[in-house]
Design an enzyme around this catalytic site. Structure first.
Site, PDB file in Angstrom:
ATOM      1  N   GLU A  42     -13.075 -33.417 -73.772  1.00 24.66           N
ATOM      2  CA  GLU A  42     -11.741 -33.688 -74.314  1.00 24.66           C
ATOM      3  C   GLU A  42     -10.611 -33.184 -73.432  1.00 24.66           C
ATOM      4  OE1 GLU A  42     -13.165 -29.925 -76.586  1.00 24.66           O
ATOM      5  OE2 GLU A  42     -14.002 -31.587 -75.429  1.00 24.66           O
ATOM      6  N   HIS A  61     -16.676 -29.628 -72.008  1.00 19.86           N
ATOM      7  CA  HIS A  61     -15.613 -30.165 -72.863  1.00 19.86           C
ATOM      8  C   HIS A  61     -15.076 -31.484 -72.300  1.00 19.86           C
ATOM      9  CE1 HIS A  61     -15.096 -26.819 -75.705  1.00 19.86           C
ATOM     10  NE2 HIS A  61     -15.500 -26.060 -74.696  1.00 19.86           N
ATOM     11  N   CYS A  97     -20.323 -28.383 -76.748  1.00 17.25           N
ATOM     12  CA  CYS A  97     -20.350 -26.937 -76.543  1.00 17.25           C
ATOM     13  C   CYS A  97     -21.044 -26.248 -77.730  1.00 17.25           C
ATOM     14  CB  CYS A  97     -18.939 -26.414 -76.292  1.00 17.25           C
ATOM     15  SG  CYS A  97     -18.889 -24.808 -75.462  1.00 17.25           S
TER      16      CYS A  97
END
Length: 521
Positions: A173, A171, A81
């Site tokens: 994660e 993202h 990002c």
């Protein structure tokens, strides 16, 4: 033991620590440091690779710049990002504001590359991902190629295969990105070549040594709630310093049904730790009278805890430390990350709710661990499953599950409703025989300080409303509301309305996190 390491530079995203969690899930040691970590310290850390986190700011803001020397270290770098934008901006590409902010689900079309090869979702060469950005890369730096795009973000993924630099505008994660773990594992294990060697037994050894070094011969007081975090913290600290630890169990009148007896019995049986039981219900209720603001309630409860601990400390000859079961989600939601750049959401009892004039030093051995790591640690320490896999309970207790002013009447009603909900979750199973209590990550009732009209028998009622909340999550940073069976919800509602005099309506919360937080206050 020398371990391969990954360095994560934190630009202030609310979910940065999830990157560390995913790397640790691959059994690779990693550390998260501020984005402005000096280059000589980065070299001394000697990482196998670097991950640049997301963040809420623009690459054109001079206060949010890492040392660009990281791109000259000859090691792989992954930008996520904002991290991708930082990489593009400083390597000769261009970043510009997007025509529209992209937040939520997106589908990325990918091409075969070192990062994406063999990784896809249901459709060929596609990834279902979670976006959260305004700016985007509009021009690639020299040597880079596009390896993924969306209709609104033509450069959603980029790579420089020669230098092993990668950028992704989503993202990986968060759990919403289905192949996020696979992408991070590809970078950490394959591209960086890090060898998996980080395990919980190794962590225990290091944590015990650190606690002993910090504490020395001092005595430690721990505020024991009976929840997962304080229980595991107590076990870890007791492993390190034994009888130097005294646990203080404070009954502030905001506990779950029969919790006081359960906690005392459990710890006497399982831990062999010194536990002092303090009945402070009157003290807490008096301080909370008339207070409706949730932040003020948290601060008051935190301050009263310190008063209790100060009183107990005077009875100990060498007490210098207050131990807490603070875990990382507590810290990140209070913008307590090392960068101090994450946008604050609310204070936590274990973080921002403590008064500045606290007389004891803080010992927080779980501060950098996620909830699932804490549970894993508890099992490794020998705690029983019933303790380790109990649902989380907030430090302020029912004080943040009673909206508005806290009253004993409200707490008594909520205790009964919450207990019925938990009973039914434990007693109801899915088709595989797993209880809905185990299938959910956290479940509880919330007392709403409003009344609604109802009918019971031939009479009109005008009583209070409770909301039920149940979520499923692996890390408590993001969460889905639990799709409980209607039959289960119906039984819970019927029992509460019939068994708890003073409640005549039950509602179910179907909000995810984000945009809502798990607790209502």
């Amino acid at each position: 033991m020398t371990q391969d390491k990954i360095l994560i530079l934190d630009f202030g995203s609310q979910v940065t620590r999830l990157i560390a969690r995913r790397v640790r899930e691959a059994h690779v040691y990693c550390e998260l440091h501020s984005f402005d970590m000096p280059l000589d310290e980065i070299k001394a850390f000697n990482p196998k690779g670097i991950i640049l986190s997301g963040g809420p700011n623009s690459v054109y803001e001079s206060d949010y710049q890492a040392d660009t020397g990281i791109f000259d270290l000859g090691i792989p770098v992954l930008g996520i990002c904002y991290g991708m934008q930082f990489m593009a901006h400083h390597l000769g590409g261009e970043v510009q504001p997007g025509n529209q902010r992209e937040f939520g689900y997106a589908q990325v079309k990918t091409i075969d590359s070192g990062l994406t090869r063999g990784i896809q979702d249901d459709a060929p060469n596609t990834l279902d991902v979670w976006m959260s950005h305004g700016d985007k890369v509009s021009k690639l730096p020299d040597g880079f190629a596009v390896i993924g795009d969306t209709p609104s973000c033509p450069i959603a993924m980029m790579e420089n295969t020669e230098k092993q630099f990668y950028g992704i505008q989503f993202h990986p994660e968060v759990t919403h990105t289905k192949q996020g773990r696979a992408l991070l594992n590809r970078f950490v294990l394959d591209i960086c070549g890090a060898q998996p060697g980080w395990t919980m037994p190794n962590y225990i050894e290091e944590a015990v040594a650190k606690i002993r070094e910090q504490v020395g011969s001092d005595e430690v007081i721990l505020g024991l709630s009976g929840g997962v975090d304080s229980s595991v913290a107590a076990a870890l600290i007791h492993r390190a310093i034994g009888d130097q630890l005294t646990c203080v169990f404070v009954d502030h009148g905001l506990l779950r049904l029969n919790e006081g007896k359960m906690v005392m019995d459990m710890f006497a049986r399982n831990l062999g730790v010194k536990v002092i039981h303090v009945d402070a219900e009157g003290q807490f209720m008096a301080k909370l009278a008339g207070v409706t603001d949730p932040e003020k309630k948290r601060k008051i409860i935190g301050a009263e805890f310190i008063e209790v601990f100060d009183a107990e400390e005077k009875k100990l000859t060498n007490a210098k430390w207050l131990a807490q079961g603070t875990i990382y989600p507590d810290v990140i939601e209070s913008a307590g990350a090392k960068t101090k750049k994450a946008h604050a959401i609310k204070s936590h009892h274990n973080v921002g709710g403590l008064p500045e004039n606290m007389k004891l030093k803080l010992l927080e051995p779980l501060r950098d661990l996620f909830k699932d790591e804490v549970r894993e640690l508890g099992v490794a320490l020998g705690l029983p499953r019933e303790m380790v896999y109990r649902h989380p309970f907030p430090g302020p207790g029912l004080g943040v599950r009673i909206l508005g002013e806290v009253k004993k009447e409200y707490a008594d009603l909520l205790r009964q409703a919450d207990d019925i909900f938990i009973q039914e979750l434990r007693n109801t199973t899915d088709e595989n025989g797993t209880s809905w209590y185990d299938l959910t990550s956290q479940a509880f009732a919330v007392f709403l300080p409003v009344k609604s009209v109802g009918v019971m028998g031939d009479g009109r009622t005008y009583d209070y409303v409770v909301a039920l909340r149940a979520v499923i999550t692996s890390d408590f940073m993001t969460a889905h509301w639990a799709e409980l069976p209607y039959s289960l919800l119906g039984r819970v509602s019927n029992r509460i309305i019939n068994e708890v005099k003073g409640i005549n309506r039950v509602v179910y919360d179907v909000s995810g996190k984000p945009p809502a937080t798990i607790e209502w206050e």
